[in-house]
Write a protein that holds these residues in place. Structure first.
Motif, PDB file in Angstrom:
ATOM      1  N   ILE A   1       0.864  -1.187   0.000  1.00  0.00           N
ATOM      2  CA  ILE A   1       0.000   0.000   0.000  1.00  0.00           C
ATOM      3  C   ILE A   1       0.899   1.234   0.000  1.00  0.00           C
ATOM      4  O   ILE A   1       2.113   1.130   0.186  1.00  0.00           O
ATOM      5  CB  ILE A   1      -0.987   0.023   1.191  1.00  0.00           C
ATOM      6  N   GLY A   2       0.301   2.395  -0.213  1.00  0.00           N
ATOM      7  CA  GLY A   2       1.097   3.607  -0.313  1.00  0.00           C
ATOM      8  C   GLY A   2       1.798   3.965   0.981  1.00  0.00           C
ATOM      9  O   GLY A   2       1.375   3.574   2.073  1.00  0.00           O
ATOM     10  N   LYS A   3       2.863   4.744   0.830  1.00  0.00           N
ATOM     11  CA  LYS A   3       3.600   5.204   2.002  1.00  0.00           C
ATOM     12  C   LYS A   3       2.704   6.115   2.844  1.00  0.00           C
ATOM     13  O   LYS A   3       1.983   6.956   2.310  1.00  0.00           O
ATOM     14  CB  LYS A   3       4.821   5.988   1.541  1.00  0.00           C
ATOM     15  N   THR A   4       2.757   5.905   4.132  1.00  0.00           N
ATOM     16  CA  THR A   4       2.015   6.797   5.030  1.00  0.00           C
ATOM     17  C   THR A   4       2.972   7.306   6.101  1.00  0.00           C
ATOM     18  O   THR A   4       3.989   6.675   6.372  1.00  0.00           O
ATOM     19  CB  THR A   4       0.843   6.064   5.715  1.00  0.00           C
ATOM     20  N   LEU A   5       2.619   8.426   6.698  1.00  0.00           N
ATOM     21  CA  LEU A   5       3.516   9.033   7.677  1.00  0.00           C
ATOM     22  C   LEU A   5       3.212   8.583   9.098  1.00  0.00           C
ATOM     23  O   LEU A   5       3.929   8.933  10.024  1.00  0.00           O
ATOM     24  CB  LEU A   5       3.435  10.558   7.582  1.00  0.00           C
ATOM     25  N   SER A   6       2.144   7.830   9.261  1.00  0.00           N
ATOM     26  CA  SER A   6       1.815   7.369  10.609  1.00  0.00           C
ATOM     27  C   SER A   6       1.036   6.066  10.517  1.00  0.00           C
ATOM     28  O   SER A   6       0.466   5.745   9.477  1.00  0.00           O
ATOM     29  CB  SER A   6       0.957   8.408  11.341  1.00  0.00           C
ATOM     30  N   SER A   7       1.008   5.354  11.635  1.00  0.00           N
ATOM     31  CA  SER A   7       0.242   4.110  11.650  1.00  0.00           C
ATOM     32  C   SER A   7      -1.252   4.400  11.514  1.00  0.00           C
ATOM     33  O   SER A   7      -2.004   3.616  10.952  1.00  0.00           O
ATOM     34  CB  SER A   7       0.527   3.318  12.923  1.00  0.00           C
TER      35      SER A   7
ATOM     36  N   ILE B   1      -3.675   2.631   8.796  1.00  0.00           N
ATOM     37  CA  ILE B   1      -4.920   1.921   9.114  1.00  0.00           C
ATOM     38  C   ILE B   1      -6.079   2.502   8.315  1.00  0.00           C
ATOM     39  O   ILE B   1      -6.902   1.775   7.746  1.00  0.00           O
ATOM     40  CB  ILE B   1      -5.198   1.995  10.637  1.00  0.00           C
ATOM     41  N   THR B   2      -6.121   3.845   8.232  1.00  0.00           N
ATOM     42  CA  THR B   2      -7.168   4.505   7.447  1.00  0.00           C
ATOM     43  C   THR B   2      -7.098   4.061   5.986  1.00  0.00           C
ATOM     44  O   THR B   2      -8.119   3.712   5.366  1.00  0.00           O
ATOM     45  CB  THR B   2      -6.987   6.046   7.502  1.00  0.00           C
ATOM     46  N   LEU B   3      -5.871   4.067   5.452  1.00  0.00           N
ATOM     47  CA  LEU B   3      -5.697   3.692   4.046  1.00  0.00           C
ATOM     48  C   LEU B   3      -6.127   2.243   3.815  1.00  0.00           C
ATOM     49  O   LEU B   3      -6.869   1.947   2.866  1.00  0.00           O
ATOM     50  CB  LEU B   3      -4.228   3.886   3.638  1.00  0.00           C
ATOM     51  N   ALA B   4      -5.680   1.345   4.687  1.00  0.00           N
ATOM     52  CA  ALA B   4      -6.035  -0.074   4.528  1.00  0.00           C
ATOM     53  C   ALA B   4      -7.552  -0.266   4.599  1.00  0.00           C
ATOM     54  O   ALA B   4      -8.136  -1.030   3.821  1.00  0.00           O
ATOM     55  CB  ALA B   4      -5.334  -0.910   5.600  1.00  0.00           C
ATOM     56  N   ASP B   5      -8.205   0.459   5.529  1.00  0.00           N
ATOM     57  CA  ASP B   5      -9.671   0.348   5.653  1.00  0.00           C
ATOM     58  C   ASP B   5     -10.374   0.812   4.385  1.00  0.00           C
ATOM     59  O   ASP B   5     -11.312   0.167   3.905  1.00  0.00           O
ATOM     60  CB  ASP B   5     -10.166   1.181   6.850  1.00  0.00           C
ATOM     61  N   ARG B   6      -9.927   1.948   3.850  1.00  0.00           N
ATOM     62  CA  ARG B   6     -10.557   2.471   2.631  1.00  0.00           C
ATOM     63  C   ARG B   6     -10.306   1.551   1.437  1.00  0.00           C
ATOM     64  O   ARG B   6     -11.165   1.387   0.585  1.00  0.00           O
ATOM     65  CB  ARG B   6     -10.028   3.880   2.316  1.00  0.00           C
TER      66      ARG B   6
ATOM     67  N   ASP C   1      -2.111  -6.472   5.802  1.00  0.00           N
ATOM     68  CA  ASP C   1      -1.916  -7.288   6.994  1.00  0.00           C
ATOM     69  C   ASP C   1      -2.136  -6.403   8.229  1.00  0.00           C
ATOM     70  O   ASP C   1      -1.567  -5.320   8.316  1.00  0.00           O
ATOM     71  CB  ASP C   1      -0.470  -7.819   6.966  1.00  0.00           C
ATOM     72  N   PRO C   2      -2.964  -6.826   9.191  1.00  0.00           N
ATOM     73  CA  PRO C   2      -3.218  -5.992  10.371  1.00  0.00           C
ATOM     74  C   PRO C   2      -1.938  -5.591  11.120  1.00  0.00           C
ATOM     75  O   PRO C   2      -1.889  -4.554  11.777  1.00  0.00           O
ATOM     76  CB  PRO C   2      -4.109  -6.867  11.251  1.00  0.00           C
ATOM     77  N   GLU C   3      -0.909  -6.402  11.028  1.00  0.00           N
ATOM     78  CA  GLU C   3       0.340  -6.109  11.728  1.00  0.00           C
ATOM     79  C   GLU C   3       1.162  -5.036  11.037  1.00  0.00           C
ATOM     80  O   GLU C   3       2.082  -4.455  11.617  1.00  0.00           O
ATOM     81  CB  GLU C   3       1.193  -7.390  11.843  1.00  0.00           C
ATOM     82  N   TYR C   4       0.844  -4.772   9.762  1.00  0.00           N
ATOM     83  CA  TYR C   4       1.681  -3.869   8.963  1.00  0.00           C
ATOM     84  C   TYR C   4       1.764  -2.474   9.570  1.00  0.00           C
ATOM     85  O   TYR C   4       2.842  -1.893   9.691  1.00  0.00           O
ATOM     86  CB  TYR C   4       1.112  -3.815   7.545  1.00  0.00           C
TER      87      TYR C   4
END
Lengths: 199, 201
Positions: free
Chosen positions: B136-142, B146-151, B186-189
């Motif tokens: 998934i794309g680079k994000t600056l925070s966990s 999580i928001t990105l993975a949910d969307r 992956d939830p751990e990501y």
């Protein structure tokens, strides 16, 4: 690109097989549909925009041809020759390859995600921007190939060789890797863990 | 629908040109650069470039806008009203635009950037940096991860397995493949994203 028209069978989310109003499973005459696509694939210069999801082909010589924008998702290939062929923006996700020859092939921007690749030769090929994520690769050789910007994430690689390959920007994050040789390949330029992803 | 993929060495980005041979019109997605190869794709096919779709306002996806808009009178579509100094038609989540004979649906998938859009045309998803093959794309925070993975799960992975993913970087994929093998989902990501990691993409 291949067609994105949905199968006319209610509840089926698959895309139509080439020349048919339904997917291969729901095609009124699957044998005739497969035969028609086979003829298109065998055309001397290759083919464009073919939707051949789920097709099973065996023993065909498709070497030296050029295929653009075709979908072979869920297809099965056995004892096939693709020697020196070109594939641009073609999709082989969840396909099965057994004893096939892609040596000298030029595959650019192709997807082999989740495919089963056994006893296949990709020797001396250009495999640029190709997606092998989740692929189960067994007894296969990529020797002498350029794999620039390809990905092998969460794949299972066993008894296969990547010798003398260009692995620049190749993501090798397999879930399992056994008896794999990277002799004379630039493994330092490959990305092998999630802590060292870069652009 | 004809799709041309162009690999731009500026930012190692993918530029897409989508053509309609019936109307002889085309639109571009994420013009990282505008060079002779892309111009050749447009002109050799006799296309009139009508629109440009921008998945997010990062320079390595929009730098070609300046040159492109000097050559073609194209309308730019993005999440914001302005991209790289050029006025845009701002799109809302779920909005459908008809251009070049195609219906283009904008899906808001923030996380990599607040303005990230995914464009769906038929069974093709132009995902920008929201999702790539296996990542998934680079994000600056966990939190953003999580928001990105949910969307992604609610807006991209609910498409049919055979739907094609054409990302802003790297090779193409399909929805079915990403559903099974994308490590970013992956939830751990998200827990692994801390300042010391230099996640890109």
């Amino acid at each position: 690109m291949h067609s994105f028209q949905r199968c006319d069978r209610p509840g089926c989310r698959a895309f139509c097989f080439h020349g048919s109003p339904a997917c291969l499973d729901h095609s009124p005459d699957p044998a005739a549909s497969v035969q028609a696509v086979q003829a298109l694939l065998l055309a001397e210069r290759g083919a464009k925009d073919i939707s051949a999801q789920g097709i099973s082909l065996e023993g065909l010589d498709l070497s030296g041809r050029k295929y653009i924008g075709c979908s072979f998702i869920g297809a099965s290939f056995k004892n096939m020759l693709f020697t020196g062929s070109t594939f641009l923006l073609c999709f082989f996700d969840r396909a099965a390859f057994e004893s096939c020859d892609f040596s000298g092939a030029n595959v650019q921007f192709g997807s082999f995600g989740g495919s089963m690749i056994a006893n296949v030769s990709f020797e001396n090929s250009e495999l640029l921007h190709c997606n092998f994520d989740g692929a189960k690769i067994r007894e296969t050789t990529f020797n002498g190939s350029n794999l620039y910007d390809s990905r092998f994430i969460r794949g299972e690689i066993e008894g296969s060789d990547f010798e003398n390959c260009d692995l620049k920007r190749v993501y090798f994050i397999p879930s399992r890797q056994e008896r794999v040789s990277f002799k004379s390949s630039n493994t330092m330029e490959a990305i092998k863990d999630l802590e060292h992803l870069y652009l | 629908m004809k799709i041309y993929q162009h690999y731009s060495l500026y930012g190692f980005s993918n530029v897409y040109l989508v053509g309609n041979d019936a109307t002889k019109e085309a639109f571009a997605v994420d013009p990282a650069e505008m060079n002779a190869a892309l111009l050749g794709h447009i002109e050799n096919n006799g296309y009139a470039l009508k629109s440009v779709f921008v998945t997010h306002n990062h320079n390595h996806h929009v730098r070609g806008l300046k040159t492109l808009l000097k050559i073609y009178d194209a309308q730019v579509f993005a999440a914001n009203a302005s991209v790289a100094g050029f006025p845009c038609r701002a799109l809302r989540d779920g909005e459908i635009v008809t251009t070049c004979g195609f219906e283009v649906e904008a899906l808001s998938v923030p996380g990599h950037s607040p303005d990230s859009l995914v464009f769906r045309v038929d069974g093709v998803l132009f995902t920008g940096d929201a999702i790539h093959a296996g990542l998934i794309g680079k994000t600056l925070s966990s939190y953003n991860a999580i928001t990105l993975a949910d969307r992604i799960k609610s807006k991209i992975l609910d498409q049919a397995d055979e739907c094609i993913i054409l990302p802003g970087h790297g090779p193409p994929s399909t929805v079915g493949t990403e559903r099974l093998y994308n490590v970013g989902l992956d939830p751990e990501y998200a827990k692994r994203i801390t300042d010391r990691y230099d996640f890109f993409v």
